[in-house]
Design a protein around this motif. Structure first.
Motif, PDB file in Angstrom:
ATOM      1  N   ASN A   1       1.676  12.883   4.379  1.00  0.00           N
ATOM      2  CA  ASN A   1       0.507  13.401   4.066  1.00  0.00           C
ATOM      3  C   ASN A   1       0.558  14.309   2.527  1.00  0.00           C
ATOM      4  OD1 ASN A   1      -1.130  13.168   6.462  1.00  0.00           O
ATOM      5  ND2 ASN A   1       0.148  14.851   7.486  1.00  0.00           N
ATOM      6  N   GLU A   2      -0.540  13.926   1.922  1.00  0.00           N
ATOM      7  CA  GLU A   2      -0.633  14.497   0.535  1.00  0.00           C
ATOM      8  C   GLU A   2      -1.765  15.273   0.813  1.00  0.00           C
ATOM      9  OE1 GLU A   2       0.293  11.690  -2.957  1.00  0.00           O
ATOM     10  OE2 GLU A   2      -0.639  10.606  -1.364  1.00  0.00           O
ATOM     11  N   VAL A   3      -1.859  16.801   0.558  1.00  0.00           N
ATOM     12  CA  VAL A   3      -2.783  17.754   0.570  1.00  0.00           C
ATOM     13  C   VAL A   3      -3.148  18.233  -0.943  1.00  0.00           C
ATOM     14  CG1 VAL A   3      -3.844  19.846   1.898  1.00  0.00           C
ATOM     15  CG2 VAL A   3      -2.270  18.250   3.059  1.00  0.00           C
ATOM     16  N   VAL A   4      -4.385  18.204  -1.185  1.00  0.00           N
ATOM     17  CA  VAL A   4      -4.697  18.691  -2.818  1.00  0.00           C
ATOM     18  C   VAL A   4      -5.700  19.828  -2.451  1.00  0.00           C
ATOM     19  CG1 VAL A   4      -5.576  18.352  -5.096  1.00  0.00           C
ATOM     20  CG2 VAL A   4      -4.448  16.538  -3.662  1.00  0.00           C
ATOM     21  N   ARG A   5      -5.330  21.158  -2.907  1.00  0.00           N
ATOM     22  CA  ARG A   5      -6.008  22.360  -2.807  1.00  0.00           C
ATOM     23  C   ARG A   5      -6.689  22.589  -4.222  1.00  0.00           C
ATOM     24  NH1 ARG A   5      -2.575  22.564   1.385  1.00  0.00           N
ATOM     25  NH2 ARG A   5      -3.704  23.273   3.671  1.00  0.00           N
ATOM     26  N   HIS A   6      -7.820  22.866  -4.325  1.00  0.00           N
ATOM     27  CA  HIS A   6      -8.350  23.094  -5.653  1.00  0.00           C
ATOM     28  C   HIS A   6      -8.944  24.788  -5.405  1.00  0.00           C
ATOM     29  CE1 HIS A   6     -11.088  22.259  -9.461  1.00  0.00           C
ATOM     30  NE2 HIS A   6     -10.654  23.635  -9.416  1.00  0.00           N
ATOM     31  N   LEU A   7      -8.619  25.622  -6.167  1.00  0.00           N
ATOM     32  CA  LEU A   7      -9.401  27.083  -5.829  1.00  0.00           C
ATOM     33  C   LEU A   7      -9.962  27.482  -7.097  1.00  0.00           C
ATOM     34  CD1 LEU A   7      -6.618  27.059  -3.709  1.00  0.00           C
ATOM     35  CD2 LEU A   7      -6.961  29.329  -3.523  1.00  0.00           C
ATOM     36  N   ALA A   8     -11.217  27.635  -7.326  1.00  0.00           N
ATOM     37  CA  ALA A   8     -11.873  27.876  -8.507  1.00  0.00           C
ATOM     38  C   ALA A   8     -12.964  29.120  -8.226  1.00  0.00           C
ATOM     39  CB  ALA A   8     -12.748  26.601  -9.026  1.00  0.00           C
ATOM     40  N   ILE A   9     -12.875  30.041  -9.217  1.00  0.00           N
ATOM     41  CA  ILE A   9     -13.773  31.352  -9.112  1.00  0.00           C
ATOM     42  C   ILE A   9     -14.962  30.846 -10.298  1.00  0.00           C
ATOM     43  CG2 ILE A   9     -14.042  33.412  -9.664  1.00  0.00           C
ATOM     44  CD1 ILE A   9     -11.347  33.993  -8.804  1.00  0.00           C
ATOM     45  N   LYS A  10     -16.008  31.188  -9.630  1.00  0.00           N
ATOM     46  CA  LYS A  10     -17.126  30.829 -10.549  1.00  0.00           C
ATOM     47  C   LYS A  10     -18.316  31.776 -10.370  1.00  0.00           C
ATOM     48  CE  LYS A  10     -16.838  25.663 -10.206  1.00  0.00           C
ATOM     49  NZ  LYS A  10     -17.602  24.386  -9.896  1.00  0.00           N
ATOM     50  N   GLY A  11     -18.271  32.932 -11.305  1.00  0.00           N
ATOM     51  CA  GLY A  11     -19.333  34.328 -11.239  1.00  0.00           C
ATOM     52  C   GLY A  11     -18.317  35.146  -9.907  1.00  0.00           C
ATOM     53  N   ARG A  12     -19.194  35.167  -8.861  1.00  0.00           N
ATOM     54  CA  ARG A  12     -19.005  35.895  -7.761  1.00  0.00           C
ATOM     55  C   ARG A  12     -18.645  34.985  -6.691  1.00  0.00           C
ATOM     56  NH1 ARG A  12     -20.125  41.317  -7.634  1.00  0.00           N
ATOM     57  NH2 ARG A  12     -20.361  41.098  -5.419  1.00  0.00           N
ATOM     58  N   THR A  13     -18.478  33.739  -6.909  1.00  0.00           N
ATOM     59  CA  THR A  13     -18.237  32.884  -5.867  1.00  0.00           C
ATOM     60  C   THR A  13     -16.742  32.216  -5.924  1.00  0.00           C
ATOM     61  OG1 THR A  13     -18.923  30.955  -7.145  1.00  0.00           O
ATOM     62  CG2 THR A  13     -20.675  32.209  -5.721  1.00  0.00           C
ATOM     63  N   LEU A  14     -15.955  31.936  -4.884  1.00  0.00           N
ATOM     64  CA  LEU A  14     -14.880  31.258  -4.873  1.00  0.00           C
ATOM     65  C   LEU A  14     -15.133  29.925  -4.118  1.00  0.00           C
ATOM     66  CD1 LEU A  14     -11.678  31.037  -4.788  1.00  0.00           C
ATOM     67  CD2 LEU A  14     -11.443  32.121  -2.826  1.00  0.00           C
ATOM     68  N   GLN A  15     -14.541  28.820  -4.777  1.00  0.00           N
ATOM     69  CA  GLN A  15     -14.946  27.367  -4.094  1.00  0.00           C
ATOM     70  C   GLN A  15     -13.580  26.871  -3.945  1.00  0.00           C
ATOM     71  OE1 GLN A  15     -18.131  24.794  -5.534  1.00  0.00           O
ATOM     72  NE2 GLN A  15     -16.259  23.083  -5.972  1.00  0.00           N
ATOM     73  N   ILE A  16     -13.296  26.537  -2.558  1.00  0.00           N
ATOM     74  CA  ILE A  16     -11.873  25.773  -2.198  1.00  0.00           C
ATOM     75  C   ILE A  16     -12.325  24.447  -1.891  1.00  0.00           C
ATOM     76  CG2 ILE A  16      -9.948  26.064  -0.797  1.00  0.00           C
ATOM     77  CD1 ILE A  16     -10.259  28.936  -0.494  1.00  0.00           C
ATOM     78  N   ASP A  17     -11.489  23.330  -2.450  1.00  0.00           N
ATOM     79  CA  ASP A  17     -11.573  21.939  -2.006  1.00  0.00           C
ATOM     80  C   ASP A  17     -10.290  21.698  -1.393  1.00  0.00           C
ATOM     81  OD1 ASP A  17     -14.194  21.093  -3.466  1.00  0.00           O
ATOM     82  OD2 ASP A  17     -13.296  22.164  -5.048  1.00  0.00           O
TER      83      ASP A  17
END
Length: 282
Positions: free
Chosen positions: A248-264
């Motif tokens: 398994n290859e698991v890619v995690r992308h954590l990004a802060i945009k203003g007051r939001t946190l997006q996790i892919d």
């Protein structure tokens, strides 16, 4: 017998571009192509290649620490997930929406633990997910302070972190025949070296959560209890790729945009896309 290990390493421009294109998918749409080759495969790299871990530079460590401080709090939001099931000829996409409550908590050692409670309103089911990031001796590691937790850093920025985790899950061995049943003798056969057998287009069954640790990392009979590791690095372990196993290859992308946190969270199985999930938190 093969050996695998993964660290920061050298990332090709093609690989970086492929990851960036995949992960920059705006909500609420989450479009994926089932069994699409992973960026590693598309770049002509072998997913089984040995990769030596590399330390973060002083600048990267400062940037990472600044980013994690921004993440260190409670978050609420929702997630969209698409899971591929069936074969390539009969691929289907199972979609799911969930509600998420997540706490990201750091400590004095610059470790960060992410604890999430996920609720599926359609099935009325609830489950937990957890992973931890450790900064040890200049390395960034996931779920283990030892070298078995090394991850490949794709990008560290003031407002984002992208990393790749690889792990191999062995195929469970069949149960031994019962003692009261006669066992038919089997003629001897030539024993050949173990070679990884990879189904290029695996049939993937849907799951309710992303497994973040290989099954081998836990002691038998102790449930999910973690094996205690020394904080000092030691020689990497040999890993045998048994036929029928899954990488398994698991890619995690954590990004802060203003007051939001997006996790892919994007999961590839044996080099091909199996599922993709996007968390949108405030």
């Amino acid at each position: 017998m093969s050996k695998f290990f993964y660290g920061k390493g050298c990332v090709s421009p093609f690989l970086m571009t492929a990851f960036a294109c995949l992960l920059m998918i705006p909500l609420p749409t989450l479009a994926i192509t089932c069994y699409e080759p992973s960026p590693s495969v598309a770049a002509g790299e072998s997913i089984f290649d040995y990769k030596k871990a590399e330390t973060l530079s002083a600048s990267e460590q400062r940037t990472l620490q600044s980013f994690l401080k921004k993440v260190d709090r409670r978050w609420q939001g929702s997630a969209n997930r698409v899971t591929c099931v069936g074969s390539e000829q009969n691929a289907r996409q199972m979609k799911r929406e969930t509600n998420i409550s997540m706490e990201a908590e750091g400590d004095y050692r610059r470790d960060m633990t992410f604890r999430s409670e996920i609720y599926n309103p359609e099935r009325k089911t609830r489950y937990s997910e957890k992973f931890s990031l450790y900064q040890v001796d200049g390395f960034l590691r996931m779920d283990s302070r030892g070298p078995d937790g090394d991850i490949e850093i794709m990008r560290i920025g003031a407002n984002e972190l992208i990393f790749l985790q690889r792990y191999f899950v062995r195929k469970p061995k069949p149960d031994k025949p019962e003692e009261d049943k006669p066992v038919k003798p089997v003629p001897p056969i030539a024993i050949l070296p173990a070679i990884p057998i990879i189904n290029p287009l695996p049939s993937i069954q849907s799951v309710d959560e992303v497994t973040t640790q290989p099954v081998d990392r836990y002691l038998r009979g102790e449930g999910r209890k973690r094996i205690t590791r020394l904080t000092k690095d030691k020689q990497e372990e040999n890993v045998e790729y048994s036929p029928g196993g899954v990488l398994n290859e698991v890619v995690r992308h954590l990004a802060i945009k203003g007051r939001t946190l997006q996790i892919d969270i994007t999961v590839y199985t044996n080099g091909y896309l199996a599922s993709s999930e996007k968390w949108h938190l405030r």
